[in-house]
Design an enzyme around this catalytic site. Structure first.
Site, short mmCIF file in Angstrom:
data_model
loop_
_atom_site.label_atom_id
_atom_site.label_comp_id
_atom_site.label_asym_id
_atom_site.label_seq_id
_atom_site.Cartn_x
_atom_site.Cartn_y
_atom_site.Cartn_z
N HIS A 74 30.71 23.50 35.67
CA HIS A 74 31.57 24.54 36.47
C HIS A 74 31.20 26.12 36.59
O HIS A 74 30.81 26.54 35.91
CB HIS A 74 32.98 24.53 35.82
CG HIS A 74 33.64 23.03 36.18
ND1 HIS A 74 33.31 21.96 35.47
CD2 HIS A 74 34.54 22.47 36.82
CE1 HIS A 74 33.86 20.92 35.91
NE2 HIS A 74 34.78 21.29 37.00
N PRO A 75 31.70 26.47 37.52
CA PRO A 75 31.26 28.04 37.80
C PRO A 75 32.13 29.17 37.13
O PRO A 75 33.28 28.72 36.92
CB PRO A 75 31.41 28.32 39.40
CG PRO A 75 32.55 27.20 39.67
CD PRO A 75 32.29 25.83 38.74
N SER A 91 35.20 24.25 45.16
CA SER A 91 35.31 25.44 44.41
C SER A 91 35.69 26.78 45.05
O SER A 91 36.55 27.41 44.81
CB SER A 91 34.30 25.62 43.56
OG SER A 91 34.22 24.77 42.32
N GLU A 94 39.34 26.38 46.18
CA GLU A 94 40.18 26.38 45.28
C GLU A 94 40.41 27.89 44.70
O GLU A 94 41.56 28.31 44.63
CB GLU A 94 39.95 25.45 44.09
CG GLU A 94 39.98 24.02 44.43
CD GLU A 94 39.22 23.07 43.69
OE1 GLU A 94 39.26 21.78 43.85
OE2 GLU A 94 38.46 23.61 42.91
N GLN A 95 39.19 28.53 44.71
CA GLN A 95 39.30 29.90 44.07
C GLN A 95 39.95 30.87 45.24
O GLN A 95 40.61 31.86 44.74
CB GLN A 95 37.69 30.39 43.94
CG GLN A 95 37.40 29.74 42.52
CD GLN A 95 36.21 30.62 41.90
OE1 GLN A 95 36.04 31.64 42.08
NE2 GLN A 95 35.27 29.69 40.94
N PHE A 126 34.92 29.24 31.05
CA PHE A 126 36.30 29.14 31.29
C PHE A 126 36.66 28.20 32.49
O PHE A 126 36.12 28.41 33.77
CB PHE A 126 36.89 30.49 31.51
CG PHE A 126 38.44 30.27 31.72
CD1 PHE A 126 39.14 30.08 30.34
CD2 PHE A 126 38.95 30.40 32.81
CE1 PHE A 126 40.81 30.06 30.75
CE2 PHE A 126 40.55 30.41 32.89
CZ PHE A 126 41.17 30.21 31.78
N ALA A 129 42.45 24.60 36.33
CA ALA A 129 42.78 24.18 37.63
C ALA A 129 43.56 25.27 38.38
O ALA A 129 44.67 25.35 37.70
CB ALA A 129 43.68 22.96 37.59
N VAL A 130 42.93 26.11 39.22
CA VAL A 130 43.49 27.07 39.85
C VAL A 130 44.81 26.81 40.88
O VAL A 130 45.28 27.84 41.04
CB VAL A 130 42.52 28.16 40.35
CG1 VAL A 130 41.60 28.60 39.07
CG2 VAL A 130 41.90 27.51 41.56
#
Length: 179
Positions: A74-75, A91, A94-95, A126, A129-130
């Site tokens: 994961h980034p 990603s 989501e971000q 870290f 789930a954003v």
């Protein structure tokens, strides 16, 4: 949402098609989909909830090293991969949905500081789930979770990764309904 069917239906796909369609549900970890397919898929896995559970079983049964590799796939949030445009499509979406692409310079600096502190403490990124969170809630979670033990954080990271996978499957089901 869970009653919706995934399209194409996982149980109707051959191995290569299944991995091509669902191998990215867990970040850079198509081995999870491959193992799920090897177990055999039935109609129960044609829903987001059913497939999420089958994929979850593969992660939960994996070795500690495989789970750690999954976490490390994961980034960082609002990190160099995001700034450099190197995130997966999921990603990035989501971000952006959490507003991480709109951070102020001070917020980017805070994310960088927390990413570094977190990696130094736990030796993995870290993961949260954003979806449904904003950058302020994410920063608060970051600060809280820095107080966890490494064991607590590994469990929390895996739980968050499962949540991300479930949300991605639900998103795909919703998208297929809207076509």
């Amino acid at each position: 949402m869970s009653a919706a069917l995934l399209s194409p239906r996982p149980s109707q796909l051959d191995r290569d098609a299944f991995i091509a369609r669902y191998g990215d549900i867990y970040e850079h970890s198509p081995w999870i989909a491959a193992q799920a397919w090897e177990l055999g898929l039935e109609a129960a896995q044609d829903t987001p909830a059913g497939l999420a559970e089958r994929l979850r079983e593969q992660v939960d049964a994996a070795s500690a090293n495989a789970q750690l590799a999954l976490i490390r796939a994961h980034p960082d949030l609002a990190g160099k991969a995001a700034i450099g445009g190197k995130l997966t499509d999921d990603s990035r979406s989501e971000q952006a949905g959490a507003g991480l692409d709109q951070c102020t310079p001070a917020e980017f600096a805070r994310f960088e500081q927390l990413n570094r502190a977190y990696r130094d403490r736990f030796d993995f990124p870290f993961v949260i789930a954003v979806r449904g969170l904003d950058r302020h809630a994410i920063l608060a979670a970051f600060e809280t979770r820095l107080n966890h033990t490494r064991k607590q954080e590994r469990r929390t990271a895996i739980a968050q990764i499962h949540r991300i996978a479930r949300l991605r499957l639900e998103q795909r089901a919703a998208e297929s309904l809207n076509r």
